[in-house]
Design a protein around this motif. Sequence first.
Motif, PDB file in Angstrom:
ATOM      1  N   LEU B  37      70.570 -68.083 -51.382  1.00  0.00           N
ATOM      2  CA  LEU B  37      70.908 -69.309 -52.101  1.00  0.00           C
ATOM      3  C   LEU B  37      71.326 -70.400 -51.119  1.00  0.00           C
ATOM      4  O   LEU B  37      70.928 -71.565 -51.249  1.00  0.00           O
ATOM      5  CB  LEU B  37      72.046 -69.033 -53.083  1.00  0.00           C
ATOM      6  N   ASN B  38      72.088 -70.014 -50.123  1.00  0.00           N
ATOM      7  CA  ASN B  38      72.520 -70.988 -49.128  1.00  0.00           C
ATOM      8  C   ASN B  38      71.339 -71.560 -48.368  1.00  0.00           C
ATOM      9  O   ASN B  38      71.302 -72.750 -48.064  1.00  0.00           O
ATOM     10  CB  ASN B  38      73.500 -70.331 -48.171  1.00  0.00           C
ATOM     11  N   ALA B  39      70.386 -70.674 -48.074  1.00  0.00           N
ATOM     12  CA  ALA B  39      69.192 -71.143 -47.370  1.00  0.00           C
ATOM     13  C   ALA B  39      68.476 -72.189 -48.218  1.00  0.00           C
ATOM     14  O   ALA B  39      68.020 -73.223 -47.710  1.00  0.00           O
ATOM     15  CB  ALA B  39      68.273 -69.964 -47.086  1.00  0.00           C
ATOM     16  N   CYS B  40      68.420 -71.952 -49.505  1.00  0.00           N
ATOM     17  CA  CYS B  40      67.783 -72.921 -50.393  1.00  0.00           C
ATOM     18  C   CYS B  40      68.551 -74.240 -50.377  1.00  0.00           C
ATOM     19  O   CYS B  40      67.958 -75.329 -50.330  1.00  0.00           O
ATOM     20  CB  CYS B  40      67.760 -72.396 -51.820  1.00  0.00           C
ATOM     21  N   ASN B  41      69.869 -74.128 -50.405  1.00  0.00           N
ATOM     22  CA  ASN B  41      70.689 -75.334 -50.399  1.00  0.00           C
ATOM     23  C   ASN B  41      70.420 -76.160 -49.147  1.00  0.00           C
ATOM     24  O   ASN B  41      70.342 -77.387 -49.206  1.00  0.00           O
ATOM     25  CB  ASN B  41      72.167 -74.950 -50.436  1.00  0.00           C
ATOM     26  N   LEU B  42      70.261 -75.464 -48.029  1.00  0.00           N
ATOM     27  CA  LEU B  42      69.970 -76.187 -46.788  1.00  0.00           C
ATOM     28  C   LEU B  42      68.676 -76.971 -46.933  1.00  0.00           C
ATOM     29  O   LEU B  42      68.591 -78.132 -46.546  1.00  0.00           O
ATOM     30  CB  LEU B  42      69.882 -75.187 -45.630  1.00  0.00           C
ATOM     31  N   ALA B  43      67.677 -76.317 -47.539  1.00  0.00           N
ATOM     32  CA  ALA B  43      66.409 -77.013 -47.729  1.00  0.00           C
ATOM     33  C   ALA B  43      66.593 -78.227 -48.622  1.00  0.00           C
ATOM     34  O   ALA B  43      66.057 -79.308 -48.346  1.00  0.00           O
ATOM     35  CB  ALA B  43      65.386 -76.052 -48.327  1.00  0.00           C
ATOM     36  N   PHE B  44      67.384 -78.087 -49.692  1.00  0.00           N
ATOM     37  CA  PHE B  44      67.611 -79.216 -50.598  1.00  0.00           C
ATOM     38  C   PHE B  44      68.251 -80.381 -49.860  1.00  0.00           C
ATOM     39  O   PHE B  44      67.815 -81.536 -49.970  1.00  0.00           O
ATOM     40  CB  PHE B  44      68.527 -78.781 -51.751  1.00  0.00           C
ATOM     41  N   VAL B  45      69.291 -80.048 -49.115  1.00  0.00           N
ATOM     42  CA  VAL B  45      70.003 -81.119 -48.399  1.00  0.00           C
ATOM     43  C   VAL B  45      69.075 -81.799 -47.398  1.00  0.00           C
ATOM     44  O   VAL B  45      69.063 -83.026 -47.269  1.00  0.00           O
ATOM     45  CB  VAL B  45      71.254 -80.523 -47.710  1.00  0.00           C
ATOM     46  N   THR B  46      68.265 -80.962 -46.737  1.00  0.00           N
ATOM     47  CA  THR B  46      67.333 -81.531 -45.754  1.00  0.00           C
ATOM     48  C   THR B  46      66.339 -82.475 -46.422  1.00  0.00           C
ATOM     49  O   THR B  46      66.092 -83.586 -45.940  1.00  0.00           O
ATOM     50  CB  THR B  46      66.575 -80.396 -45.067  1.00  0.00           C
ATOM     51  N   PHE B  47      65.831 -82.032 -47.544  1.00  0.00           N
ATOM     52  CA  PHE B  47      64.854 -82.898 -48.232  1.00  0.00           C
ATOM     53  C   PHE B  47      65.512 -84.144 -48.767  1.00  0.00           C
ATOM     54  O   PHE B  47      64.883 -85.209 -48.822  1.00  0.00           O
ATOM     55  CB  PHE B  47      64.185 -82.121 -49.373  1.00  0.00           C
ATOM     56  N   ALA B  48      66.792 -84.028 -49.152  1.00  0.00           N
ATOM     57  CA  ALA B  48      67.484 -85.222 -49.624  1.00  0.00           C
ATOM     58  C   ALA B  48      67.510 -86.284 -48.530  1.00  0.00           C
ATOM     59  O   ALA B  48      67.230 -87.458 -48.768  1.00  0.00           O
ATOM     60  CB  ALA B  48      68.912 -84.858 -50.043  1.00  0.00           C
ATOM     61  N   ARG B  49      67.789 -85.811 -47.331  1.00  0.00           N
ATOM     62  CA  ARG B  49      67.809 -86.798 -46.256  1.00  0.00           C
ATOM     63  C   ARG B  49      66.405 -87.286 -45.926  1.00  0.00           C
ATOM     64  O   ARG B  49      66.175 -88.460 -45.664  1.00  0.00           O
ATOM     65  CB  ARG B  49      68.458 -86.194 -45.001  1.00  0.00           C
ATOM     66  N   GLN B  50      65.487 -86.381 -45.951  1.00  0.00           N
ATOM     67  CA  GLN B  50      64.113 -86.746 -45.620  1.00  0.00           C
ATOM     68  C   GLN B  50      63.600 -87.830 -46.561  1.00  0.00           C
ATOM     69  O   GLN B  50      62.978 -88.788 -46.134  1.00  0.00           O
ATOM     70  CB  GLN B  50      63.218 -85.510 -45.720  1.00  0.00           C
TER      71      GLN B  50
END
Lengths: 321, 98, 636
Positions: B37-50
């Motif tokens: 789940l944390n790994a997914c969250n990292l992806a979400f946050v990354t895409f938010a910035r992207q």
Amino acid sequence: MGESITFWVLAVVSVAAALGLVFSRRAVYSALMLGVVMLSLAVLYAVQDAPFLAAVQIIVYTGAVMMLFLFVLMLVGVDSSDSLVETIRGQRFWAIVAGLGFAALLAFGIGNVVLTAPKGLTAATKAGNVPSLAELIFTRHVFAFEVTSALLITAALGAMVLAHRERTEAKPTQKDLSRQRFVAFGRTGKNPASLPGPGTYARHNAIDMPALLPDGTVSPLSVNRVLARHEAEEGTLPPEIAEVLRQDELDREAERHSTPTPAEEAASGPDTEPVDTEPIHGEPIHTEPSAEAGPGEEPADAEEALTPGRAGRPASEEDGK
Amino acid sequence: MTTHYLVLSALLFAIGGVGVLVRRNAIVVFMCVELMLNACNLAFVTFARQNGNLDGQVIAFFVMIVAAAEVVIGLAIIVTIFRTRRSASVDDASLLKH
Amino acid sequence: MEPASHVASIIAHSGGAIGVAWLMIAFPLIGAAALLLGGRASDKYGHLLGVLMAVASFVVAALAFFQVLGFQPGERRRGVPLYDFIPGIAKVGLLVDPLSISFCLLITFVGSLIHIYSIGYMSHDPARRRFFAYLNLFVAAMLLLVLADNYVGLFVGWEGVGLASYLLIGFWQHKPSAATAAKKAFIVNRVGDFGLLIGIFTIFATFHSLAFADVFSAAGGASSGTLTAIGLLLLVGACGKSAQLPLQSWLLDAMEGPTPVSALIHAATMVTAGVYLIVRSGPIFQGAEAAQLVVTIVGVATLLAGAIIGTAKDDIKKALAGSTMSQIGYMVLAAGIGPAGYAFAIAHLITHGFFKADLFLGAGSVMHGMNDEVNMRKYGGLRKVMPITFVTFLIGYLAIIGFPLLSGYFTKDGIIEVAMEHNAILGWLAVLGAGITGFYMSRLVFMTFFGARRWEPTAHPHESPAVMTWPLIILSIGALGLGAFLIIGNRFMTFLAPAVGAPEELPSFNPFTATGLVTLALVAIGVAFAWFRYGAAEVPAVAPRGSFLTTFARRDLYGDALNEALFMRPGQWLTRLAVFFDNRGIDGLVNGLAAFIGGSSGRMRRIQTGFVRSYALSIFVGAALLAGAWLVVGNL
């Protein structure tokens, strides 16, 4: 540049910690490794313009969830460590193949995507990160937010329901317990009186000093196994207690050979410490034979035999209530 | 830079997945799920910035809430099972089979 | 000969007894329903109700008969429409004409007597009420058969008769032989019914109507081939019901039923249905020479076969059954000849109804006194202990062998004369049959009533009660004089002419024709031979082995063996083949498929280890494969 350094350091740390989480034998170590990963990710969130999430990550995950994990671990038996021997044929091989394949595919897919430079969140968070998030949550996502509140209440209720145990019979009174003791005495000859406290007739009034019988020998009933184990590890075990324990062990060995019971036979695997029955607390603890339990595997030395079953103890306490 | 974050996320996700598959202790399995789940969250946050869009962060926030609820219930279930079966091994609950 | 011109047209009628002709059917039908539905409550008066219904039916028939007599000959065909069953196709209606009313009188009168007789005969049977219910049902069905004005109604009655005969033959169904005989009768009748049914279909396909009036008025226009086909199909039906070759095998076994049943069904009424069908369908047969020829051949063959069977039977009822076959053969022969024979066929049918019922009931009376013994070799000398039975039986016997001036003499000799005129070969064969009749009937009488007493020690023969002897007396009176009354002066032929037509030249009765004298001589030889063999000589208690011919006759001319070889064995092979195919082929396929699925499932289920991690692994592998596929597809 600073972000790159942070990323690479934390990436290495988090991947290593994740691997440690997966491959460490003891659950407590796994929990700690998970904490490391979570903290690393919190920092990475902060780096990526998500200070609020970083805070939440630390507070909720590392603070609450991790504590919950550790609490349950303590409840279930902090010492219990997993065997890393795989019992399902082909499971580990295929799991690793699938994991590597999955990672490789994802990485390949991501690597193939041509990305522009990140837009950054400066435009989106003019009012600051938290107010902007709040605005989104309470406007566009307000329904989901309300639903999550219902979810949390349901979860809390569910946890209470699951953890609660209905009492189906009246709580035993002192009289009942006393009667039970004497019934047990009549049936098995078990001593109905309370165990001798440590230090009785002793020269020192201390918990690590066993009670002495009238003839001056040590009463095996009064030896504190936990302390004796520590002392044996430290090499400070008094010889008279060691003698008693050895005798004790021999007796038990003889008994085991004469009437082997499943509970006694059920020794844990090489990694887990053997679970002992506790004659002091009355009821023998019923332990499930674990999958990797080798038949006829018996504790080799007195030291291991001393070890009280950590997994068993809370259970016996709960059964007693 | 985004690519690196995403690859890291994928790696963590895969490691978590492997952990779920190879560990037998239900609590550790649960930890591995949290890792995923944390790994997914990292992806979400990354895409938010992207993408310059806060929605990713909002989703990550919701994921955390759900994860918290899930942990509460999951651990309660584990404790209940442990109370009756004296074991926290997922392999012991294997009666539902052929 | 143009038959249609002789047959009067049907006049719609409503009024008087003819208008309520349906009551004839309704009375016994109500009786049957009441007795069957009434249950044990009606045990006490059940037989009386049955008799009452039969007699009521007879009263209606008699009133209708006199009403018919009151009309001019050309107006004696009266249609009684009831309602449209299928509009345009099947109207339900009755036809009261000289032919049907003759049958009605015979059925109801003889039927009533048999009902009365049964009160005594069945007095010890706990199921007497049920017996009377079936008798009533039978009478109702038979009346519907003869009264219907179309082939559908005829067929319904036809089937009802089959059903009732099945129930009555198997009345003592606790006896396996009776149950088997009932089934045999039913199945053999089905064969005939099938022919009749196809015949009716063909009639409808040809004439687009099933009413007698429409069909017969149009019969002249149909092609000879079609008429031949229809005629042969109807003949199949008639053979089944009238026990003609080759569907004769059921009649002898049907003697398993109570004796009144044999009298009612197998002598007086049911077996005459085939004759009725042929006579009623006269216009069709007259358009088909080939069919008529086949009918006459069947008749002659059956009359000889029945007579030969009758000579060899020791069972009194079976000997009488053979005689029935033979006499019906005479009627079929006459019916196949055409309008010249119709009157004789029906006249013989009526007199035969009387004397054969008389003989059967007499035989029943003998059995009643002899503890239900049927073997004639254990009778003998009964004339002293059963005087009334003996005298009535003797009258019936003299009537059937054609003793001068008794019924059979007029009607049977009439048939022989007509046959001789029609075809000499058929005529001589019929004469031969008459001679054999003289032999086997004399044998029967001599073995039963004359000679030494060969009774079982337990037998205490006694005369039957009045309720049984009075019907015998009345029937024997009919057997005595009815033939002369009908034949002398062509009374009956004239009466029937509006319904079936008549030859242009009415025959004059001449007692001294060459044929008649030869017949009488042959009969006398037969009687003398029988006296020599069975009256004067000792009758062995156990039947001697006899020659090949005797065995041939005893075994019903190997009719059963033939049926067995031709139909039963191949049928069994076919079913065995089907069973084999079913077991090995279809079941094998299905079971094999099931075993394959079961076996593979047994192996597949090993995948279900119960370990949640295995399942998670398959999910994960699946997700990885999907991701891979997605990548591949996305990159294409």
